[in-house]
Design a protein around this motif. Sequence first.
Motif, PDB file in Angstrom:
ATOM      1  N   ALA A 193       4.536  -2.749  -9.733  1.00 18.97           N
ATOM      2  CA  ALA A 193       3.812  -3.215  -8.547  1.00 18.97           C
ATOM      3  C   ALA A 193       2.305  -3.224  -8.761  1.00 18.97           C
ATOM      4  CB  ALA A 193       4.161  -2.347  -7.347  1.00 18.97           C
TER       5      ALA A 193
ATOM      6  N   CYS B 244       7.343  -0.702  -4.048  1.00 16.26           N
ATOM      7  CA  CYS B 244       7.379  -1.767  -3.050  1.00 16.26           C
ATOM      8  C   CYS B 244       8.841  -2.124  -2.733  1.00 16.26           C
ATOM      9  CB  CYS B 244       6.639  -3.005  -3.552  1.00 16.26           C
ATOM     10  SG  CYS B 244       4.867  -2.738  -3.782  1.00 16.26           S
TER      11      CYS B 244
ATOM     12  N   THR C 151      -1.898  -9.276  -5.294  1.00 20.44           N
ATOM     13  CA  THR C 151      -1.900  -9.060  -3.853  1.00 20.44           C
ATOM     14  C   THR C 151      -0.462  -9.026  -3.372  1.00 20.44           C
ATOM     15  OG1 THR C 151      -2.821  -9.803  -1.736  1.00 20.44           O
ATOM     16  CG2 THR C 151      -1.988 -11.501  -3.221  1.00 20.44           C
ATOM     17  N   GLN C 152      -0.262  -8.623  -2.143  1.00 18.54           N
ATOM     18  CA  GLN C 152       1.088  -8.588  -1.596  1.00 18.54           C
ATOM     19  C   GLN C 152       1.479  -9.963  -1.072  1.00 18.54           C
ATOM     20  OE1 GLN C 152       1.487  -5.514   1.340  1.00 18.54           O
ATOM     21  NE2 GLN C 152       0.604  -3.932   0.027  1.00 18.54           N
TER      22      GLN C 152
ATOM     23  N   PHE D 261      11.302  -4.872  -0.403  1.00 19.56           N
ATOM     24  CA  PHE D 261      11.315  -6.105   0.367  1.00 19.56           C
ATOM     25  C   PHE D 261      12.703  -6.732   0.282  1.00 19.56           C
ATOM     26  CE2 PHE D 261       9.972  -6.969  -3.926  1.00 19.56           C
ATOM     27  CZ  PHE D 261      10.600  -8.159  -4.294  1.00 19.56           C
TER      28      PHE D 261
ATOM     29  N   PHE E 271       8.122  -7.135   3.438  1.00 21.38           N
ATOM     30  CA  PHE E 271       7.510  -6.524   2.247  1.00 21.38           C
ATOM     31  C   PHE E 271       6.769  -5.260   2.681  1.00 21.38           C
ATOM     32  CE2 PHE E 271       4.587  -5.735  -1.126  1.00 21.38           C
ATOM     33  CZ  PHE E 271       5.213  -6.194  -2.280  1.00 21.38           C
ATOM     34  N   THR E 272       7.094  -4.146   2.028  1.00 21.56           N
ATOM     35  CA  THR E 272       6.486  -2.854   2.370  1.00 21.56           C
ATOM     36  C   THR E 272       6.090  -2.133   1.091  1.00 21.56           C
ATOM     37  OG1 THR E 272       7.879  -2.678   4.328  1.00 21.56           O
ATOM     38  CG2 THR E 272       6.817  -0.660   3.557  1.00 21.56           C
ATOM     39  N   LYS E 273       4.884  -1.578   1.122  1.00 24.38           N
ATOM     40  CA  LYS E 273       4.432  -0.770  -0.012  1.00 24.38           C
ATOM     41  C   LYS E 273       4.384   0.681   0.434  1.00 24.38           C
ATOM     42  CE  LYS E 273       0.915  -0.434  -3.612  1.00 24.38           C
ATOM     43  NZ  LYS E 273      -0.321  -1.013  -4.182  1.00 24.38           N
TER      44      LYS E 273
ATOM     45  N   THR F 191       3.012 -12.769   1.368  1.00 20.96           N
ATOM     46  CA  THR F 191       3.070 -12.850   2.829  1.00 20.96           C
ATOM     47  C   THR F 191       4.500 -13.094   3.295  1.00 20.96           C
ATOM     48  OG1 THR F 191       2.582 -15.217   2.724  1.00 20.96           O
ATOM     49  CG2 THR F 191       0.723 -13.719   2.955  1.00 20.96           C
TER      50      THR F 191
ATOM     51  N   LEU G 253       0.662  -6.586  -9.454  1.00 24.29           N
ATOM     52  CA  LEU G 253       0.576  -7.627  -8.428  1.00 24.29           C
ATOM     53  C   LEU G 253      -0.877  -7.798  -7.999  1.00 24.29           C
ATOM     54  CD1 LEU G 253       3.571  -6.856  -6.033  1.00 24.29           C
ATOM     55  CD2 LEU G 253       3.394  -8.717  -7.685  1.00 24.29           C
TER      56      LEU G 253
END
Length: 429
Positions: A116, A96, A121-122, A98, A88-90, A124, A119
């Motif tokens: 995005a 985002c 939080t991101q 992933f 997962f990358t922002k 894990t 959201l």
Amino acid sequence: MSWDLFSSAAADKKPGLNETANEDVARRVAARQADAGFLDDDADDFARPSPRQAPEGGWTPSTLNAAARHLIEGMFPALWVSGEVSNFTKARSGHCYFTLRDAGSQIRCVMWRDDARRLPTQPTEGMEVRALGRLTIYEGRGEFQLSVAELEAKGEGLWKLAFDKLRTKLEVEGLTSPVRKRALPPYPACVGVVTSSAGAALHDIVSVIRRRAPWTRIVLSAARVQGEGAAEEVARAIRLIARAGCADVLIVGRGGGSTEDLWAFNEEAVARAIAESPVPVISAVGHETDYTIADLVADLRAPTPSAAAEAAVPDRVSLARGLADLRERMLRCTRERVENCRESLFEARLDLGDAGDRIVAARRERVAGIAGRLHALSPLSTLARGFAVPLDPSGRVLRRVADFRPGQEFRVRLADGSVQARVREDPAA
């Protein structure tokens, strides 16, 4: 990895989803794709050849990808896809990227900036999630991917993950410690309120305060309580009340709603504004079962906005009853004090009389003793033993013969009086 078409059966798996919501999400996904440069279904004048018929001049990567995209987007509606999150990358742009994977396969996913932002939080690495989106092909690189509009974790979800992360951070800093909780003022002259000016929460707070303590002033610092940017507005409104210095206690909250609706009060900006407030803060977010980060940081958590208003001000009926009881107690104590003082004065008068008698008697005895000693030293006592004292007319004692002259008159002082005498001859002869 699994997927479910947007149908009534799929909606049943997640309470609150329905066909209308699915269509809204599908339209939103399509709009995001259009913003990203994907083809629009209505742009029929764009060269979009049918897969069964080669375009004039033959296939090129661009026409092939465009045709494949058109085919895939037309075949698949918006759908839920379940799998594990990987990489997962922002990006700096806010988009985002992933991968969703299972034991046998994976699919690349993109979540555009506007989606995005919702959201909490991101996710894990390796988290089990469900992604709602539409299948498409990124024509620039010919990559098959899922354009995601909604992302939720299985179990307690991303909301719980974000909540726990922030809670742990604030606990480490001591902002949720009971030691820093302040007592509310018993009789506030002014109550500050941070909530929406159009919400039912404000009406409930004002109604309760007007009923319980109509003399109390109410100052509203209005803010949006849900949606993008709501947390920053709430934090700004709290600090505005603090700078004004007009409130003795502050109520921060809103009415009930979903977890997403209440999320502004789970944001770090609101938590830190509450912690920095110079006046005690009552958090009143949602219903009794709702619990937020604001509740943990505030000096007092109230289950509802109405309960917060009740906690902030005293009840005038109870206050009047208490004042009446206090008046009766003061009258009773005054009467008892006066009676006790009367008894004390009476006893003091008796004691003073006895003390006076004792003092007078002692002084009499002392005077009598002194008088006796003086009498023993007095010439009168000598006269009483048969002696006499001659005195000249001025009262001077005649002690020597030379003090007498012939023919001189003088007095002789005896024990019981005095007699007149005269010198008939020269005493020295």
